[in-house]
Every structure is written in structure tokens, then in C-alpha cells.
Design an enzyme around this catalytic site. Sequence first.
Site, PDB file in Angstrom:
ATOM      1  N   LYS A   1      30.466  11.550 -22.405  1.00 32.28           N
ATOM      2  CA  LYS A   1      30.590  12.870 -23.020  1.00 32.28           C
ATOM      3  C   LYS A   1      29.799  12.854 -24.330  1.00 32.28           C
ATOM      4  CE  LYS A   1      34.165  16.352 -22.844  1.00 32.28           C
ATOM      5  NZ  LYS A   1      33.780  17.043 -21.597  1.00 32.28           N
TER       6      LYS A   1
ATOM      7  N   ARG B   1      37.862   7.287 -22.602  1.00 32.68           N
ATOM      8  CA  ARG B   1      36.545   7.850 -22.287  1.00 32.68           C
ATOM      9  C   ARG B   1      35.657   7.883 -23.531  1.00 32.68           C
ATOM     10  NH1 ARG B   1      36.706  13.438 -19.137  1.00 32.68           N
ATOM     11  NH2 ARG B   1      37.128  14.200 -21.234  1.00 32.68           N
TER      12      ARG B   1
ATOM     13  N   GLU C   1      27.651  18.025 -10.406  1.00 30.45           N
ATOM     14  CA  GLU C   1      28.663  18.843 -11.078  1.00 30.45           C
ATOM     15  C   GLU C   1      27.982  20.025 -11.739  1.00 30.45           C
ATOM     16  OE1 GLU C   1      30.594  17.227 -14.562  1.00 30.45           O
ATOM     17  OE2 GLU C   1      29.087  15.669 -14.773  1.00 30.45           O
TER      18      GLU C   1
END
Length: 341
Positions: free
Chosen positions: A184, A82, A220
Site C-alpha cells: 500500500k 501490512r 483488481e
Amino acid sequence: MEKKNIDWGSLGFGYIKTDYRYISEYKNGSWDEGTLSTDDTVRINECAGVLQYAQTVFEGLKAYTTEDGRIVTFRPDLNGERLKSSAERLEMPVFPVDRFIDAVVETVKANQAFVPPFGSGASLYIRPYMFGTNPVIGVKPADEYQFRILTTPVGPYFKGGAKPITIRVSDFDRAAPHGTGHIKAGLNYAMSLHAIVDAHKQGFDENMYLDAATRTKVEETGGANFLFVTKDNKVVTPKSDSILPSITRRSLIYVAKEYLGLEAEEREIPFEEVKEFAECGLCGTAAVISPVGKIVDHGKEICFPSGMEKMGPVTQKLYDTLTGIQSGKIEAPKGWIKEIC
Ligand SMILES: *Cc1c(COP(=O)(O)O)cnc(C)c1O
């Protein structure tokens, strides 16, 4: 290994300086061999890319002690993958995944004395991160970077049991279609600060963000993915290109199917459907699952049948199974547990 004199049970989620951090520098097109340092400060140019244009990405995972005394971490390969996709999206060099895993192991090993003992509920939080360090004033990617890993002991997320939280539907958007919601990056958090401070002022624990284009589909919260349970015990989680692909959520979907024999699917979830669900939870590394008891949409309340006292039954089973896998009580799928020492 002599542990530090820390009251593990009363730790919160805050920064505590540990003995070592990992540093690798990227210059002239390549990463150096990397090193551990006892210096907890970063010295960079005043015009560094990270300071001017927020060129920074990060990861978060935990190391903890199993019942039989091993120190392990959970699926660090997925954090490494990620970080790679986050870096690529912000035009940063990739820190190789195999080196990422080695660096996590090395950093945790060096800070063993800070890894909380089994049974304390506490863990060692691991924060890998990367940022542009050389001067950048015209808008472009930096040429030089640091990849770092810091660790800090953190307390149990739920002290005295997991109480369901109340969240609101936010009027702010988290991520644009085709934007950066799926990586992220610090920038996604900077812009969420106002929304969360405001939510807290209004008495809510978290924000539910809807899709920015139509404001009709569930996305989210600021830092966790949603997981819902239907009245016929099916586990569903929103599918969207602007959601951060939570490793916890992906692991829970696997657990639902392969360990609990439940039907589980990732699909678009219209906000209109939320009132039909039996249970709701937020998933992320910090808490594994935080139960949601109530969602407030501009004064209109959705109260889940699981109530405000405890997790719903399916959420609880998912939680117990995944935390059982993590702690070594339940056999883990191959490759999920990385032994550090
Ligand atoms: C980190 C993060 C999550 C949770 O991901 P995990 O890999 O499960 O910790 C969810 N949403 C956002 C926006 C995040 O930054």
C-alpha cells in the site's frame, strides 16, 4: 463524551480536521515514544525523501460505534502487518505492529467526539502513514521518517442503498510482475490517477486492471479487490502476487466458508471466464462490497445476471454477515474486533 455537532448522515468521503493526530519520529536508528498533537500541518525539509522519490506507505481502517455503544475497530493487527511489509519493500524502518495497534487506539480515543454514533452509517476513517523526512538527492532511502495517524469522520459509503456500478477494462497497467502492486504505497495511486480520471470522463465508475504481463487475467481495480460468485454459488477471488492483499477480501472469504458454508477459493481468473459469473463485487474498507453490474471491455459488455438495481443474493449475504460481525450483531471470530473504549 460530548459528540461534535456534525450532521453525520450527510458526511461524504472528505477530509475534516479532527482534534488530535499521532506522530512518532524515526532518527538515529530508532522510533521515539510518540505523541499526540493538535497541529494538523507537517513541516519537513524541501528535499525530503518523500517529496523527491515518493518514499511513503499508508494504511486505511475505520473506527465505529456498535449497537451497545462501544467504539471498536476491525482487525487492526492486519493493517499493522501490512504496513510492515509495505515499509520493508520501500526500504523504510518498520513501525512495530504492537505499537501500531496502541497508536491507533490512542488516536481514536483522543478523537472520540468525532466517532459517529451507531446507526448513522458513518465512521471515523483512520489513516496511518509513514514517509521519509530528511533531505535525499542521490537516490537512496531516507535516514529519518515520520509515522503518523490522522483520523477524519466519513459518511456512509452508499447513501440510499448500494447501486451496482459499471467498470471498464483498462488499457493502463496497475502493477508490474515483481513490482509494488502488493504493497500500500502512494506511488501505486499516483500512477492510477490518469486512468481513473479518464475512466470517469468516459462514463465508467472504475477500472478493471488485468495482469500486466499477459493482459489475460483479472487483477483488481485501483483500490479494491474483486470477488466473483459462480452460477453454482462458489465464491472466487483472483490470486496474484501483484494484487494488494485486501483485509476485507480475506475476511469475506473466511465468512463465505465458515459462516455461510459456501465454497470459496483464491485462484487465477482468466478474463475470459468473467462472463460466466453470476455476481461481481469490489471489496475494500471503504464500502465493504460495492456490487458491479456491468463490465465493458472495449465496447463489449458483460452484464451480470444480478443486474443494475441491487447486489446479487450471495454478495448481499456476504455483505450482511460481515457488516453484522463488524457492528456486533453477529458473533465475530476471535480477535477480529478491537475494542477501543
Ligand atoms: C487498500 C486497498 C484495497 C482494499 O484493502 P482493504 O484492506 O480491504 O481496505 C484493495 N486494493 C488496493 C490497491 C488498495 O490499496
